[in-house]
Write a protein that holds these residues in place. Structure first.
Motif, mmCIF file in Angstrom:
data_model
loop_
_atom_site.group_PDB
_atom_site.id
_atom_site.type_symbol
_atom_site.label_atom_id
_atom_site.label_comp_id
_atom_site.label_asym_id
_atom_site.label_seq_id
_atom_site.Cartn_x
_atom_site.Cartn_y
_atom_site.Cartn_z
ATOM 1 N N GLN A 100 40.167 34.358 41.198
ATOM 2 C CA GLN A 100 40.471 34.084 39.797
ATOM 3 C C GLN A 100 39.289 33.633 38.942
ATOM 4 O O GLN A 100 39.337 33.743 37.720
ATOM 5 C CB GLN A 100 41.597 33.061 39.697
ATOM 6 C CG GLN A 100 41.227 31.689 40.204
ATOM 7 C CD GLN A 100 42.401 30.744 40.190
ATOM 8 O OE1 GLN A 100 43.324 30.902 39.409
ATOM 9 N NE2 GLN A 100 42.364 29.742 41.052
ATOM 10 N N ASN A 101 38.238 33.155 39.551
ATOM 11 C CA ASN A 101 37.100 32.653 38.772
ATOM 12 C C ASN A 101 35.989 33.670 38.586
ATOM 13 O O ASN A 101 34.905 33.324 38.110
ATOM 14 C CB ASN A 101 36.549 31.375 39.416
ATOM 15 C CG ASN A 101 37.561 30.249 39.362
ATOM 16 O OD1 ASN A 101 38.269 30.083 38.371
ATOM 17 N ND2 ASN A 101 37.661 29.510 40.441
ATOM 18 N N GLU A 102 36.265 34.923 38.963
ATOM 19 C CA GLU A 102 35.284 35.991 38.794
ATOM 20 C C GLU A 102 36.036 37.291 38.492
ATOM 21 O O GLU A 102 37.222 37.403 38.778
ATOM 22 C CB GLU A 102 34.446 36.143 40.067
ATOM 23 C CG GLU A 102 35.290 36.426 41.297
ATOM 24 C CD GLU A 102 34.520 36.311 42.596
ATOM 25 O OE1 GLU A 102 33.532 35.569 42.645
ATOM 26 O OE2 GLU A 102 34.918 36.980 43.558
ATOM 27 N N PRO A 103 35.344 38.243 37.916
ATOM 28 C CA PRO A 103 36.010 39.534 37.667
ATOM 29 C C PRO A 103 36.464 40.158 39.000
ATOM 30 O O PRO A 103 35.759 40.066 40.000
ATOM 31 C CB PRO A 103 34.928 40.387 37.010
ATOM 32 C CG PRO A 103 33.949 39.408 36.460
ATOM 33 C CD PRO A 103 33.980 38.233 37.404
ATOM 34 N N PHE A 104 37.646 40.740 38.994
ATOM 35 C CA PHE A 104 38.130 41.381 40.213
ATOM 36 C C PHE A 104 38.941 42.617 39.869
ATOM 37 O O PHE A 104 39.425 42.787 38.753
ATOM 38 C CB PHE A 104 38.966 40.414 41.070
ATOM 39 C CG PHE A 104 40.243 39.942 40.418
ATOM 40 C CD1 PHE A 104 41.422 40.683 40.509
ATOM 41 C CD2 PHE A 104 40.277 38.745 39.723
ATOM 42 C CE1 PHE A 104 42.592 40.236 39.923
ATOM 43 C CE2 PHE A 104 41.445 38.290 39.126
ATOM 44 C CZ PHE A 104 42.604 39.046 39.225
ATOM 45 N N PHE A 105 39.063 43.481 40.852
ATOM 46 C CA PHE A 105 39.930 44.655 40.775
ATOM 47 C C PHE A 105 40.896 44.553 41.940
ATOM 48 O O PHE A 105 40.484 44.361 43.078
ATOM 49 C CB PHE A 105 39.114 45.951 40.896
ATOM 50 C CG PHE A 105 39.985 47.185 40.941
ATOM 51 C CD1 PHE A 105 40.428 47.777 39.770
ATOM 52 C CD2 PHE A 105 40.364 47.741 42.159
ATOM 53 C CE1 PHE A 105 41.230 48.906 39.814
ATOM 54 C CE2 PHE A 105 41.162 48.869 42.207
ATOM 55 C CZ PHE A 105 41.600 49.456 41.033
ATOM 56 N N LEU A 106 42.169 44.667 41.652
ATOM 57 C CA LEU A 106 43.190 44.597 42.694
ATOM 58 C C LEU A 106 44.109 45.798 42.543
ATOM 59 O O LEU A 106 44.696 46.017 41.488
ATOM 60 C CB LEU A 106 44.008 43.302 42.571
ATOM 61 C CG LEU A 106 45.233 43.161 43.478
ATOM 62 C CD1 LEU A 106 44.835 43.200 44.949
ATOM 63 C CD2 LEU A 106 45.968 41.872 43.154
ATOM 64 N N HIS A 107 44.192 46.590 43.599
ATOM 65 C CA HIS A 107 45.117 47.718 43.628
ATOM 66 C C HIS A 107 46.291 47.307 44.508
ATOM 67 O O HIS A 107 46.096 46.941 45.673
ATOM 68 C CB HIS A 107 44.435 48.964 44.214
ATOM 69 C CG HIS A 107 45.373 50.099 44.433
ATOM 70 N ND1 HIS A 107 45.631 51.031 43.462
ATOM 71 C CD2 HIS A 107 46.139 50.440 45.498
ATOM 72 C CE1 HIS A 107 46.508 51.906 43.926
ATOM 73 N NE2 HIS A 107 46.827 51.567 45.167
ATOM 74 N N ILE A 108 47.495 47.355 43.954
ATOM 75 C CA ILE A 108 48.707 46.997 44.695
ATOM 76 C C ILE A 108 49.544 48.260 44.820
ATOM 77 O O ILE A 108 49.787 48.954 43.828
ATOM 78 C CB ILE A 108 49.508 45.913 43.946
ATOM 79 C CG1 ILE A 108 48.649 44.676 43.715
ATOM 80 C CG2 ILE A 108 50.787 45.575 44.708
ATOM 81 C CD1 ILE A 108 49.248 43.688 42.726
#
Length: 146
Positions: free
Chosen positions: A47-55
């Motif tokens: 949560q404290n950095e940019p992320f990409f999450l594929h669900i």
């Protein structure tokens, strides 16, 4: 975070999507809530950095077995209409509702962590099942859907 044999090559039919981390459950009977839980864990740690999450949820998908409480919600929402529907269609709608509620848990978590407004959410599906006179579910395969 997924339950989809087509994304991983352990079946000979999948592809490696190239993600840094992959969570794969491989069990259809408990995958929906597990996928939500693992997704929230990933967001919490990222949560404290940019992320990409594929669900990738497998629900709604055959064999259409939404939790009983979700099925009751659908029956309450649609009232007498469910008595006029094939039971498989009602179960399918239960799976849609179940998936929607699980996605809602992730959205709520993003709001609680105050990152919802800075998050792009894209929802798509690979197909829907067609329940009609011309796309009958009584003629083909396990459930008959085309």
């Amino acid at each position: 975070v997924m339950n989809n044999v087509f994304f991983l090559d352990y079946t000979g039919v999948g592809v490696d999507p190239g993600f840094q981390e992959v969570e794969q459950i491989g069990k259809d009977d408990i995958d929906t809530e597990w996928i939500t839980k693992k997704s929230i864990e990933f967001i919490k740690k990222s949560q404290n950095e940019p992320f990409f999450l594929h669900i990738n949820y497998n629900t709604p998908h055959v064999p259409y077995v939404p939790p009983g409480s979700i099925l009751k919600m659908v029956q309450n929402d649609l009232g007498f209409l469910t008595s006029q529907m094939h039971p498989m269609i009602v179960k399918y709608l239960g799976e849609v509702k179940y998936t929607d509620l699980e996605i809602g848990k992730i959205a709520q978590f993003l709001k609680e962590k105050q990152i919802y407004e800075n998050t792009i959410i894209i929802i798509s599906s690979d197909h829907g099942d067609m329940f009609s006179e011309h796309h009958t579910f009584e003629k083909n395969g396990v459930t008959g859907t085309r």
